[in-house]
Structure formats: C-alpha cells, structure tokens
Design a protein around this motif. Structure first.
Motif, PDB file in Angstrom:
ATOM      1  N   ILE A   1       5.844  -2.330 -10.641  1.00 15.07           N
ATOM      2  CA  ILE A   1       7.333  -3.118 -10.442  1.00 15.07           C
ATOM      3  C   ILE A   1       7.451  -3.711  -9.518  1.00 15.07           C
ATOM      4  CG2 ILE A   1       9.722  -2.921 -11.268  1.00 15.07           C
ATOM      5  CD1 ILE A   1       7.092  -1.871 -13.505  1.00 15.07           C
ATOM      6  N   SER A   2       7.424  -5.138  -9.402  1.00 14.60           N
ATOM      7  CA  SER A   2       7.469  -5.141  -7.721  1.00 14.60           C
ATOM      8  C   SER A   2       9.340  -5.258  -8.040  1.00 14.60           C
ATOM      9  CB  SER A   2       8.293  -6.696  -7.940  1.00 14.60           C
ATOM     10  OG  SER A   2       8.727  -6.960  -9.015  1.00 14.60           O
TER      11      SER A   2
ATOM     12  N   ASP B   1      10.819  -2.111 -18.200  1.00 12.20           N
ATOM     13  CA  ASP B   1      10.598  -1.888 -16.950  1.00 12.20           C
ATOM     14  C   ASP B   1      12.361  -1.985 -16.113  1.00 12.20           C
ATOM     15  OD1 ASP B   1       8.641  -0.227 -17.839  1.00 12.20           O
ATOM     16  OD2 ASP B   1       7.126  -2.787 -16.882  1.00 12.20           O
ATOM     17  N   ARG B   2      12.669  -2.801 -15.947  1.00 12.77           N
ATOM     18  CA  ARG B   2      13.927  -3.707 -15.259  1.00 12.77           C
ATOM     19  C   ARG B   2      14.970  -2.209 -15.483  1.00 12.77           C
ATOM     20  NH1 ARG B   2      14.659  -9.736 -15.481  1.00 12.77           N
ATOM     21  NH2 ARG B   2      13.570  -9.760 -17.657  1.00 12.77           N
TER      22      ARG B   2
ATOM     23  N   PHE C   1      15.831  -5.619  -8.714  1.00 12.31           N
ATOM     24  CA  PHE C   1      17.064  -6.103  -8.239  1.00 12.31           C
ATOM     25  C   PHE C   1      17.551  -7.041  -9.260  1.00 12.31           C
ATOM     26  CE2 PHE C   1      15.152  -6.962  -2.989  1.00 12.31           C
ATOM     27  CZ  PHE C   1      15.771  -5.526  -3.005  1.00 12.31           C
ATOM     28  N   ARG C   2      16.960  -7.714 -10.275  1.00 12.99           N
ATOM     29  CA  ARG C   2      17.572  -8.062 -10.895  1.00 12.99           C
ATOM     30  C   ARG C   2      17.870  -7.004 -11.497  1.00 12.99           C
ATOM     31  NH1 ARG C   2      13.335 -11.282 -10.411  1.00 12.99           N
ATOM     32  NH2 ARG C   2      11.820 -10.885 -12.359  1.00 12.99           N
ATOM     33  N   GLY C   3      17.317  -5.539 -11.968  1.00 13.63           N
ATOM     34  CA  GLY C   3      17.818  -4.813 -13.302  1.00 13.63           C
ATOM     35  C   GLY C   3      19.533  -4.280 -12.980  1.00 13.63           C
ATOM     36  N   VAL C   4      19.747  -4.022 -11.284  1.00 13.65           N
ATOM     37  CA  VAL C   4      20.414  -3.285 -10.936  1.00 13.65           C
ATOM     38  C   VAL C   4      21.443  -3.694 -11.297  1.00 13.65           C
ATOM     39  CG1 VAL C   4      20.406  -3.500  -8.798  1.00 13.65           C
ATOM     40  CG2 VAL C   4      20.986  -1.496  -9.436  1.00 13.65           C
TER      41      VAL C   4
END
Length: 436
Positions: free
Chosen positions: A397-398, A141-142, A403-406
């Motif tokens: 998705i939170s 998902d990220r 934020f972490r994925g980007v």
C-alpha cells in the motif's frame, strides 16, 4: 545571572528544536541544551551542582520503578501472542458484522495498548495480525490501514501508559491520578473511532463486507484464551483506579502475573526471558536518560524566566480559558506535525504547563490533553509515525493511500480534543469520584 532572560530561554528552545529536527536523540538534546544553558546562565560550578542534584533526585524517585516493571510485563505478553488472542476474540464476537474486523482492530488495539503502553508497538503488532485478516475478507486497504494506525494511538492513552508515567515524573503529578484520569478519554477516543467506522461502512458498504458468523463454541474458545490477560488488565487498572494498590505495586503485580501466565501456557523459555530482560533494560535506560535531560531542560527554562514570560504574553492577549486552551492546542498540533510525540511533550511541558494552570485548568488535565495531542501527531501527515509503521506492515500500500485513509479518524481526533476543552469533566470527574 546576566543571561537569565527569556530571550536566552527562547534561543535554547530553538537550538533544541533544531537538534530534534536534525534527528538528534531526545535525551541527549535535552541534556546538552539544559546543561549548556545552565553553564551560561548560572556559571560552571552552580550548573554542575544543579545537574548533580537533579540526577540524584531523579534516580532515587520511587515512581521510576513503575516504568521497567510495566515494560517487562509488556514484553512477556508480547512473547505469548497476546495481541493475536485479543484481536481474535474481538473478531469472533463482531467479525460477522459489516466493518466488524475494523471494530475488532480498535478493540484489539485498546486491549493490547493496556498491557503495552506504546503507540508504535501496538500499531505494529496488531497490524501484523489484523491487516492480513481484513485483506483476506475484502476490506478496503485504506480503511484497514487507517483503522489500525488510529487504534494504535490508544496505546499511549489507555493505562498503563509510558507517556503518562514520563509526564507524571516531569510535572511532579500523581501517576495513579493520571492513569485514572485517562480512562474516560481513552474510552471516548475508542468510541469515536468506532463511530467513524460505522459511518464509513454505512455510506460505502463496499469498504468492509460482512463476514461469516462464528459459532458460540468458537467464541467461547477465543474468550477462554484471553480471560487471564483481561483479568490482569482489570486488576492493574482497577487496583490503581480504586486506590487498592499504588502504580508501582500494580506494575509488580502485572509483571508477576504475566510471568505466571507465560509459564502456564508453556511459553516461558530461557530465550524469552533473556529477550524480555534485555529489551526492558535497554528501553528503561533510554527513557531514564530522557527524563534526566528533560528535568535539566525544565530547570534551564525556569531560570531564564521563559515560562513566566510566555504566561504573561498569553494573559495580555486577553483570552479567556476556552480560547487560551484552544491556543495551546493549536501550538501542540502545529509542532506535532514536525516533532515526535515524546519530543513534543518534553519540549513544551515546561513552557505551556504554567499557561494552562494560569487559565484555571489543572496539570492532570493538561497531561491527558498533551498525550492526546501527541497521538494526533502520530496520525498527522506528512510525518505521522504510526502511518509509516502501518505502511511498513502493509508494504503493498502506498503511503499516500494510508494518508488519505486516516483523514476521517483525524477529524474525530480534532473533535475529541475540542470535547476535552469544552468538558474538562471527561478528564477530572473519575479521579474526583474515586478520590485518587
């Protein structure tokens, strides 16, 4: 002229900054601060005359006709599901590879961005198509959300871009030259995003499993659905780049071609046409107000001497060209975390453009660099608006996961900004070769 000092200009900038942070409308804030500042600096009669002259000159600019036509073209293409067709064609070609749908999302964002010109709209529309497909294929998902949010920023860079049109009018630069200058940065930006995906799926293969390979007949049918759209994109961008047609003429050709495609596909209804016209008029009116306010604000900043004072301050620091541009970049990145992209552009152009030109760089280069910095702001937590748009599409998705994925994509954006500083030819070479 007692109050025509840089200090007055600083106070005006701080007031505008506060208005924008409080959620005020950009156009209204620029106009209020600009007119109010001119009233104080020049007096009521001179200020009103100046504002009237700016309004008259702005509304009679030939370049303004470019914007509503490109917006109309985008709304017509939106009504015929262009984003779905572009993503589907890319997915059919590379979807079987590991991370293939992520690559297809970048390609779909680039294609739809070329006919939409909006980062937010590109993120939302491609996200609605691409995210469910990636989720169904077992993508992390990220990675999925970050890829689409990052790809969405291509909408501001790849011509025709609404942000570049606004900048060209405010900075009095050729829109055609800006569009041509944006081509290589847009392509290298997309390639860097693809490189991030390549590295991530090689380091952690489970992020994006390989999918089934589409047959050649399936690929052919997918490509057949987009050939007319691609032809319009190539005609518009190529016509401007090679100087065959002006940006205004290209916008007219694009809008007319979009109508023809909608008719041929049987999707041009009275409701579709009414929606396209009403949305185009609404958005155009809003942007015209912003441009008018920005020009008045620029005059106020110029009258107070703030631009000259800022340039003198940076010159006295003794920075060379490289460090000056890095300094400008850091200012834009810091402000981009708290201001929306258009607000950042309109607030800082009259202040930073003289500094950039004094360092030996051109206004065309600064326009591309500024738009790239705006795009980084769209991806930077905690206020990166593309991230919230994507989280609105993927509601389960939170926002912290988005934020972490980007973060890897943000790293590539910082690298890209550095490359634009180190190698200005990425921006300036193509317009020089084509003579635009």
């Amino acid at each position: 002229m007692t109050f025509a000092t840089p200090e007055t200009g600083v106070i005006g900038v701080l007031i505008l900054f506060a208005l924008l942070l409080a959620g005020g409308r950009i156009g209204a804030g620029l106009g209020i601060v600009g007119v109010g500042g001119l009233l104080i600096v020049l007096g009521p009669e001179a200020a009103l005359i100046k504002a009237g002259v700016i309004a008259s000159d702005t509304l009679t600019k030939y370049e303004l006709g470019t914007l509503p036509l490109f917006l109309f073209m985008a709304h017509i293409f939106f009504s015929i599901d262009a984003s779905r067709d572009l993503f589907d064609a890319a997915a059919k070609m590379v979807g079987h590879r590991r991370g293939g749908l992520a690559y297809a999302s970048i390609a779909g964002c680039g294609g739809f961005g070329a006919i939409n010109g909006s980062s937010l709209a590109t993120t939302a529309t491609v996200g609605l198509v691409a995210y469910p497909e990636m989720k169904q294929r077992g993508y992390d998902d990220r990675l999925s959300t970050a890829t689409i949010a990052a790809g969405g920023t291509l909408g501001q860079m790849i011509p025709p871009s609404g942000a570049l049109i606004v900048y060209g009018i405010i900075a009095e630069q050729s829109i055609g030259t800006l569009f041509t200058a944006a081509l290589l940065p847009g392509i290298t930006q997309a390639l860097l995003y693809a490189a991030v995906i390549f590295i991530l799926v090689r380091v952690r293969p489970g992020l994006a499993p390989a999918g089934p390979r589409a047959t050649w007949p399936e690929r052919g049918r997918a490509l057949a659905r987009i050939w007319d759209i691609l032809l319009v994109i190539l005609l518009v961008i190529g016509g401007i780049a090679f100087g065959w047609i002006s940006p205004s003429e290209a916008a007219a050709v694009g809008a007319a071609a979009a109508l023809v495609i909608a008719v041929v596909r049987g999707k041009l209804s009275r409701e579709t046409l009414f929606t396209a016209f009403s949305e185009t008029l609404r958005t155009t009116g809003l942007i015209y107000l912003i441009i008018f306010g920005a020009l008045i604000f620029s005059v106020f900043v110029g009258v107070t001497g703030l631009s000259d004072a800022a340039g003198t301050f940076v010159t006295e620091l003794g920075f060379g060209t490289f460090l000056t541009l890095v300094f400008v970049g850091l200012i834009l990145l810091m402000l981009g975390t708290v201001l929306d992209g258009l607000g950042l552009m309109l607030l800082m152009t009259p202040i930073l453009l003289p500094i950039v030109e004094a360092s030996g760089m051109t206004a065309i280069w600064f326009g591309i660099f500024l738009v790239r910095a705006m795009e980084v702001g769209f991806l930077t937590p905690p206020l990166g608006i593309n991230l919230f748009v994507m989280q609105g599409v993927a509601k389960e998705i939170s926002i912290s996961s988005v934020f972490r994925g980007v973060l890897p994509f943000l790293a590539s954006d910082f690298l890209h900004l550095l490359l634009l500083i180190l190698f200005p030819a990425l921006v300036l070479w193509l317009p020089t070769v084509l003579g635009t």
